[in-house]
Design a protein around this motif. Structure first.
Motif, PDB file in Angstrom:
ATOM      1  N   PRO A  92       0.811  -1.226   0.000  1.00  0.00           N
ATOM      2  CA  PRO A  92       0.000   0.000   0.000  1.00  0.00           C
ATOM      3  C   PRO A  92       0.845   1.276   0.000  1.00  0.00           C
ATOM      4  CG  PRO A  92      -0.934  -1.568   1.527  1.00  0.00           C
ATOM      5  CD  PRO A  92       0.385  -2.142   1.083  1.00  0.00           C
ATOM      6  N   VAL A  93       2.009   1.238   0.617  1.00  0.00           N
ATOM      7  CA  VAL A  93       2.889   2.416   0.621  1.00  0.00           C
ATOM      8  C   VAL A  93       3.394   2.691  -0.797  1.00  0.00           C
ATOM      9  CG1 VAL A  93       5.018   3.383   1.549  1.00  0.00           C
ATOM     10  CG2 VAL A  93       3.545   2.019   3.014  1.00  0.00           C
ATOM     11  N   GLY A  94       3.815   1.637  -1.485  1.00  0.00           N
ATOM     12  CA  GLY A  94       4.261   1.788  -2.869  1.00  0.00           C
ATOM     13  C   GLY A  94       3.138   2.228  -3.784  1.00  0.00           C
ATOM     14  N   LEU A  95       1.942   1.711  -3.534  1.00  0.00           N
ATOM     15  CA  LEU A  95       0.776   2.089  -4.324  1.00  0.00           C
ATOM     16  C   LEU A  95       0.455   3.566  -4.135  1.00  0.00           C
ATOM     17  CD1 LEU A  95      -1.511   1.020  -6.148  1.00  0.00           C
ATOM     18  CD2 LEU A  95      -2.787   0.531  -4.079  1.00  0.00           C
ATOM     19  N   ALA A  96       0.485   4.031  -2.902  1.00  0.00           N
ATOM     20  CA  ALA A  96       0.223   5.443  -2.633  1.00  0.00           C
ATOM     21  C   ALA A  96       1.299   6.334  -3.249  1.00  0.00           C
ATOM     22  CB  ALA A  96       0.140   5.676  -1.123  1.00  0.00           C
ATOM     23  N   ALA A  97       2.547   5.913  -3.164  1.00  0.00           N
ATOM     24  CA  ALA A  97       3.633   6.710  -3.736  1.00  0.00           C
ATOM     25  C   ALA A  97       3.520   6.789  -5.256  1.00  0.00           C
ATOM     26  CB  ALA A  97       4.982   6.116  -3.332  1.00  0.00           C
ATOM     27  N   SER A  98       3.225   5.675  -5.901  1.00  0.00           N
ATOM     28  CA  SER A  98       3.111   5.709  -7.355  1.00  0.00           C
ATOM     29  C   SER A  98       1.875   6.489  -7.798  1.00  0.00           C
ATOM     30  CB  SER A  98       3.115   4.299  -7.944  1.00  0.00           C
ATOM     31  OG  SER A  98       2.129   3.495  -7.356  1.00  0.00           O
ATOM     32  N   ALA A  99       0.790   6.448  -7.031  1.00  0.00           N
ATOM     33  CA  ALA A  99      -0.388   7.260  -7.347  1.00  0.00           C
ATOM     34  C   ALA A  99      -0.070   8.745  -7.165  1.00  0.00           C
ATOM     35  CB  ALA A  99      -1.569   6.852  -6.474  1.00  0.00           C
ATOM     36  N   ALA A 100       0.707   9.084  -6.141  1.00  0.00           N
ATOM     37  CA  ALA A 100       1.100  10.475  -5.938  1.00  0.00           C
ATOM     38  C   ALA A 100       1.982  10.965  -7.080  1.00  0.00           C
ATOM     39  CB  ALA A 100       1.823  10.623  -4.601  1.00  0.00           C
ATOM     40  N   ILE A 101       2.901  10.130  -7.520  1.00  0.00           N
ATOM     41  CA  ILE A 101       3.761  10.504  -8.651  1.00  0.00           C
ATOM     42  C   ILE A 101       2.916  10.688  -9.920  1.00  0.00           C
ATOM     43  CG2 ILE A 101       5.606   9.668 -10.164  1.00  0.00           C
ATOM     44  CD1 ILE A 101       6.825   8.359  -7.649  1.00  0.00           C
ATOM     45  N   ALA A 102       1.910   9.834 -10.108  1.00  0.00           N
ATOM     46  CA  ALA A 102       1.020   9.988 -11.261  1.00  0.00           C
ATOM     47  C   ALA A 102       0.259  11.311 -11.179  1.00  0.00           C
ATOM     48  CB  ALA A 102       0.047   8.813 -11.342  1.00  0.00           C
ATOM     49  N   GLY A 103      -0.170  11.686  -9.987  1.00  0.00           N
ATOM     50  CA  GLY A 103      -0.851  12.963  -9.817  1.00  0.00           C
ATOM     51  C   GLY A 103       0.048  14.145 -10.123  1.00  0.00           C
ATOM     52  N   VAL A 104       1.279  14.082  -9.658  1.00  0.00           N
ATOM     53  CA  VAL A 104       2.237  15.155  -9.950  1.00  0.00           C
ATOM     54  C   VAL A 104       2.525  15.208 -11.451  1.00  0.00           C
ATOM     55  CG1 VAL A 104       4.641  15.875  -9.597  1.00  0.00           C
ATOM     56  CG2 VAL A 104       3.257  15.170  -7.654  1.00  0.00           C
ATOM     57  N   ALA A 105       2.666  14.039 -12.074  1.00  0.00           N
ATOM     58  CA  ALA A 105       2.923  13.993 -13.517  1.00  0.00           C
ATOM     59  C   ALA A 105       1.768  14.596 -14.301  1.00  0.00           C
ATOM     60  CB  ALA A 105       3.174  12.550 -13.953  1.00  0.00           C
ATOM     61  N   LEU A 106       0.540  14.343 -13.867  1.00  0.00           N
ATOM     62  CA  LEU A 106      -0.611  14.945 -14.535  1.00  0.00           C
ATOM     63  C   LEU A 106      -0.679  16.444 -14.283  1.00  0.00           C
ATOM     64  CD1 LEU A 106      -3.381  12.273 -13.916  1.00  0.00           C
ATOM     65  CD2 LEU A 106      -2.472  13.000 -16.121  1.00  0.00           C
ATOM     66  N   ALA A 107      -0.351  16.865 -13.068  1.00  0.00           N
ATOM     67  CA  ALA A 107      -0.416  18.287 -12.735  1.00  0.00           C
ATOM     68  C   ALA A 107       0.568  19.101 -13.561  1.00  0.00           C
ATOM     69  CB  ALA A 107      -0.154  18.488 -11.250  1.00  0.00           C
ATOM     70  N   ALA A 120       4.678   1.857 -12.523  1.00  0.00           N
ATOM     71  CA  ALA A 120       4.814   1.614 -11.081  1.00  0.00           C
ATOM     72  C   ALA A 120       3.470   1.254 -10.459  1.00  0.00           C
ATOM     73  CB  ALA A 120       5.417   2.830 -10.394  1.00  0.00           C
ATOM     74  N   LEU A 121       2.400   1.916 -10.898  1.00  0.00           N
ATOM     75  CA  LEU A 121       1.068   1.583 -10.394  1.00  0.00           C
ATOM     76  C   LEU A 121       0.687   0.151 -10.733  1.00  0.00           C
ATOM     77  CD1 LEU A 121      -1.076   4.768 -11.059  1.00  0.00           C
ATOM     78  CD2 LEU A 121      -0.947   3.516  -8.933  1.00  0.00           C
ATOM     79  N   LEU A 122       0.947  -0.256 -11.963  1.00  0.00           N
ATOM     80  CA  LEU A 122       0.607  -1.626 -12.353  1.00  0.00           C
ATOM     81  C   LEU A 122       1.409  -2.652 -11.552  1.00  0.00           C
ATOM     82  CD1 LEU A 122       0.275  -1.190 -16.211  1.00  0.00           C
ATOM     83  CD2 LEU A 122      -1.555  -1.503 -14.540  1.00  0.00           C
ATOM     84  N   ILE A 123       2.678  -2.360 -11.315  1.00  0.00           N
ATOM     85  CA  ILE A 123       3.512  -3.280 -10.532  1.00  0.00           C
ATOM     86  C   ILE A 123       3.015  -3.365  -9.097  1.00  0.00           C
ATOM     87  CG2 ILE A 123       5.825  -3.592  -9.556  1.00  0.00           C
ATOM     88  CD1 ILE A 123       6.902  -2.465 -12.239  1.00  0.00           C
ATOM     89  N   THR A 124       2.729  -2.212  -8.485  1.00  0.00           N
ATOM     90  CA  THR A 124       2.303  -2.229  -7.077  1.00  0.00           C
ATOM     91  C   THR A 124       0.900  -2.815  -6.920  1.00  0.00           C
ATOM     92  OG1 THR A 124       1.620   0.085  -7.289  1.00  0.00           O
ATOM     93  CG2 THR A 124       3.793  -0.344  -6.330  1.00  0.00           C
ATOM     94  N   ILE A 125       0.010  -2.576  -7.881  1.00  0.00           N
ATOM     95  CA  ILE A 125      -1.315  -3.198  -7.806  1.00  0.00           C
ATOM     96  C   ILE A 125      -1.183  -4.715  -7.930  1.00  0.00           C
ATOM     97  CG2 ILE A 125      -3.498  -3.501  -9.057  1.00  0.00           C
ATOM     98  CD1 ILE A 125      -3.343  -0.483  -9.694  1.00  0.00           C
ATOM     99  N   GLY A 126      -0.344  -5.168  -8.863  1.00  0.00           N
ATOM    100  CA  GLY A 126      -0.100  -6.611  -8.985  1.00  0.00           C
ATOM    101  C   GLY A 126       0.507  -7.198  -7.726  1.00  0.00           C
ATOM    102  N   GLY A 127       1.450  -6.489  -7.135  1.00  0.00           N
ATOM    103  CA  GLY A 127       2.056  -6.974  -5.896  1.00  0.00           C
ATOM    104  C   GLY A 127       1.054  -7.066  -4.767  1.00  0.00           C
TER     105      GLY A 127
END
Length: 139
Positions: A92-107, A120-127
């Motif tokens: 969940p920590v990796g998932l939150a971090a990759s979602a935050a990075i996706a948000g920054v990338a979109l912003a 990273a999101l796909l990897i962490t969701i799979g994990g």
């Protein structure tokens, strides 16, 4: 699930009412006419809340009533195991971090960073999903 559906119904009605008031007020109070971005955002908020509320209502008809859904329920009616929650998972920590990075990338509209974040999101969701998967058992 009926309680949750009712909450989303209230949010739906509120968002649609506020969208109407917002559209009328911006139409009268500005020289440019109705402000489209806020109006569309409020309409989409109401639509999304309607979708979630409809889903909860659909599910509520298919499952047994929970203690939260009955007026005469006791606190002890909700006792017992609620499910399995991994006590020491770092996914969940990796998932939150990759979602935050996706948000920054979109912003900042950084496509290269968005691609890395999606990977990273796909990897962490799979994990997270397959954390306790041991594969098929061979006898």
């Amino acid at each position: 699930m009926k309680v949750e559906a009712r909450v989303f119904d209230i949010v739906t009605v509120f968002a649609f009412l506020v969208a109407a008031v917002y559209g009328v007020m911006t139409g009268y109070m500005t020289e440019d006419g109705v402000e489209p971005i806020g109006t569309v955002a409020l309409l989409l908020t109401g639509g999304l809340a309607l979708i979630v509320g409809s889903y909860f209502r659909f599910i509520a008809r298919r499952i047994e009533p929970r203690p939260e859904d009955t007026e005469d329920a006791e606190i002890s009616d909700g006792a017992g195991e609620l499910g399995f929650f991994s006590p020491g998972s770092y996914w969940p920590v990796g998932l939150a971090a990759s979602a935050a990075i996706a948000g920054v990338a979109l912003a900042f509209f950084q496509i290269w960073l968005l691609i890395m974040a999606v990977v990273a999101l796909l990897i962490t969701i799979g994990g997270l999903v397959f954390e306790y998967h041991t594969g098929p058992s061979h006898h």
